[in-house]
Design a protein around this motif. Structure first.
Motif, mmCIF file in Angstrom:
data_model
loop_
_atom_site.group_PDB
_atom_site.id
_atom_site.type_symbol
_atom_site.label_atom_id
_atom_site.label_comp_id
_atom_site.label_asym_id
_atom_site.label_seq_id
_atom_site.Cartn_x
_atom_site.Cartn_y
_atom_site.Cartn_z
ATOM 1 N N THR A 1 0.846 -1.197 0.000
ATOM 2 C CA THR A 1 0.000 0.000 0.000
ATOM 3 C C THR A 1 0.877 1.241 0.000
ATOM 4 O O THR A 1 1.818 1.351 0.793
ATOM 5 C CB THR A 1 -0.921 0.023 1.227
ATOM 6 O OG1 THR A 1 -1.762 -1.135 1.216
ATOM 7 C CG2 THR A 1 -1.787 1.280 1.225
ATOM 8 N N PHE A 2 0.563 2.168 -0.896
ATOM 9 C CA PHE A 2 1.295 3.436 -0.958
ATOM 10 C C PHE A 2 0.313 4.521 -1.355
ATOM 11 O O PHE A 2 -0.553 4.311 -2.202
ATOM 12 C CB PHE A 2 2.430 3.360 -1.980
ATOM 13 C CG PHE A 2 3.245 4.620 -2.081
ATOM 14 C CD1 PHE A 2 4.201 4.916 -1.116
ATOM 15 C CD2 PHE A 2 3.050 5.518 -3.113
ATOM 16 C CE1 PHE A 2 4.950 6.085 -1.175
ATOM 17 C CE2 PHE A 2 3.789 6.686 -3.203
ATOM 18 C CZ PHE A 2 4.741 6.966 -2.222
ATOM 19 N N ALA A 3 0.450 5.697 -0.737
ATOM 20 C CA ALA A 3 -0.437 6.836 -0.989
ATOM 21 C C ALA A 3 -1.899 6.444 -0.765
ATOM 22 O O ALA A 3 -2.806 6.934 -1.452
ATOM 23 C CB ALA A 3 -0.239 7.380 -2.401
ATOM 24 N N GLY A 4 -2.129 5.544 0.205
ATOM 25 C CA GLY A 4 -3.483 5.138 0.532
ATOM 26 C C GLY A 4 -4.122 4.185 -0.456
ATOM 27 O O GLY A 4 -5.328 3.903 -0.351
ATOM 28 N N VAL A 5 -3.353 3.656 -1.406
ATOM 29 C CA VAL A 5 -3.891 2.754 -2.427
ATOM 30 C C VAL A 5 -3.193 1.406 -2.306
ATOM 31 O O VAL A 5 -1.964 1.340 -2.269
ATOM 32 C CB VAL A 5 -3.691 3.333 -3.839
ATOM 33 C CG1 VAL A 5 -4.222 2.371 -4.893
ATOM 34 C CG2 VAL A 5 -4.383 4.677 -3.960
ATOM 35 N N ARG A 6 -3.980 0.332 -2.250
ATOM 36 C CA ARG A 6 -3.427 -1.007 -2.158
ATOM 37 C C ARG A 6 -3.051 -1.541 -3.540
ATOM 38 O O ARG A 6 -3.563 -1.089 -4.566
ATOM 39 C CB ARG A 6 -4.431 -1.968 -1.516
ATOM 40 C CG ARG A 6 -4.877 -1.563 -0.119
ATOM 41 C CD ARG A 6 -5.708 -2.685 0.505
ATOM 42 N NE ARG A 6 -6.741 -3.173 -0.411
ATOM 43 C CZ ARG A 6 -7.956 -2.648 -0.513
ATOM 44 N NH1 ARG A 6 -8.289 -1.601 0.248
ATOM 45 N NH2 ARG A 6 -8.831 -3.162 -1.355
ATOM 46 N N GLY A 7 -2.177 -2.538 -3.539
ATOM 47 C CA GLY A 7 -1.748 -3.119 -4.795
ATOM 48 C C GLY A 7 -2.884 -3.739 -5.584
ATOM 49 O O GLY A 7 -2.941 -3.627 -6.819
ATOM 50 N N ASP A 8 -3.838 -4.383 -4.896
ATOM 51 C CA ASP A 8 -4.962 -4.982 -5.615
ATOM 52 C C ASP A 8 -5.864 -3.920 -6.222
ATOM 53 O O ASP A 8 -6.495 -4.152 -7.262
ATOM 54 C CB ASP A 8 -5.747 -5.910 -4.684
ATOM 55 C CG ASP A 8 -6.334 -5.161 -3.484
ATOM 56 O OD1 ASP A 8 -5.671 -4.248 -2.962
ATOM 57 O OD2 ASP A 8 -7.457 -5.504 -3.075
ATOM 58 N N GLU A 9 -5.923 -2.732 -5.605
ATOM 59 C CA GLU A 9 -6.693 -1.636 -6.181
ATOM 60 C C GLU A 9 -6.034 -1.113 -7.457
ATOM 61 O O GLU A 9 -6.715 -0.756 -8.424
ATOM 62 C CB GLU A 9 -6.822 -0.501 -5.161
ATOM 63 C CG GLU A 9 -7.681 -0.818 -3.969
ATOM 64 C CD GLU A 9 -7.771 0.337 -2.994
ATOM 65 O OE1 GLU A 9 -8.857 0.927 -2.870
ATOM 66 O OE2 GLU A 9 -6.737 0.671 -2.378
#
Length: 277
Positions: free
Chosen positions: A129-137
């Motif tokens: 997760t980076f910048a509030g976004v997960r990898g699956d997103e």
């Protein structure tokens, strides 16, 4: 081929006509009257600065949004290269001595500029997760935005396509700078170098300028697949800094390689970088 609007067709035909004109007359412009060529070069670069996105789409099987638009981008970049060469030519210096190779900073800037971008993309690809976004997103957003099967497969296995391209770009940079680079076919090195420099420099610098305005509240940014404006700005700074920093380094290296390998440049040994023993 489809054209979305008459205005796009008119703009494309204008770029094509100007590119042909640049090829035919730019080499005949006297040295004292070359500033307009640099203006034309900037306009051409603006028209061609997204050609790299078209190339990336083709490499990963996604196609292009518009073949007509891709042709306009290619003509714009060709016009930018032609006018830049003509504007930078020094009369009576066509057979000048071998130019001094750019300093070591060129390679360092190119690599260091890409490191945060590569780390961010790999972190997402590996499920972080980076910048509030997960990898699956990120993977879901790629699928929703029409990514190709090859792109999605790479993402699934923890490999981001842009990371592979960044690593290829770093290799290209060292092909331009290292002594073994001029031994390769000139077209094989200069074709991706010109596309990369001609697109990443204007795209990266314009992007950084936009981020400055957005950070100051002058313009509003859309959040898109992110959850906040701050996250968009954080990712934007990492991305555009990578494109601009690497693009400038690539431009410097490409300019040297172009002069080093042109006919009549001489076959002498390459001079060491400034400051090197």
């Amino acid at each position: 081929m489809t054209v979305d609007a008459p205005g796009a067709l008119s703009a494309g035909l204008l770029v094509a006509a100007l590119a042909v004109l640049a090829v035919t007359v730019s080499g005949r412009v006297p040295a004292g009257r070359r500033p307009p060529l640099w203006v034309a070069c900037g306009l051409f670069a603006a028209a061609g600065c997204t050609l790299l996105m078209d190339v990336v789409g083709l490499l990963f099987g996604q196609g292009v949004d518009s073949w007509f638009g891709a042709a306009v981008h290619a003509l714009g970049l060709a016009g930018a290269v032609r006018t830049a060469v003509a504007a930078g030519r020094e009369p009576g210096r066509e057979r000048a001595a071998v130019p001094v190779r750019p300093g070591r900073w060129t390679g360092y800037v190119g690599v260091v500029s890409f490191l945060p971008y590569i780390a961010m993309k790999l972190h997402w690809a590996l499920g972080g997760t980076f910048a509030g976004v997960r990898g699956d997103e990120v993977l879901a957003a790629s699928e929703r935005n029409g990514a190709s099967g090859l792109w999605l497969t790479l993402e699934w296995w923890g490999l981001d396509g842009t990371v592979l391209l960044a690593l290829a770009g770093i290799l290209l940079l060292f092909c331009l700078l290292r002594p073994w680079g001029p031994r390769l076919p000139r077209w094989l090195v200069l074709t991706p170098a010109l596309i990369g420099a001609g697109t990443l420099v204007p795209y990266g610098l314009l992007g950084l300028g936009y981020l400055v305005l957005a950070q100051a509240g002058v313009v509003t940014v859309r959040t898109g697949d992110f959850h906040s404006t701050g996250a968009v700005l954080l990712v934007g700074w990492i991305g555009f800094a990578a494109f601009a920093g690497y693009g400038v380094a690539l431009l410097s290296a490409t300019r040297w390689y172009w002069r080093r390998t042109r006919p009549g440049a001489g076959a002498g040994a390459v001079r060491p970088p400034r400051g090197a023993r």
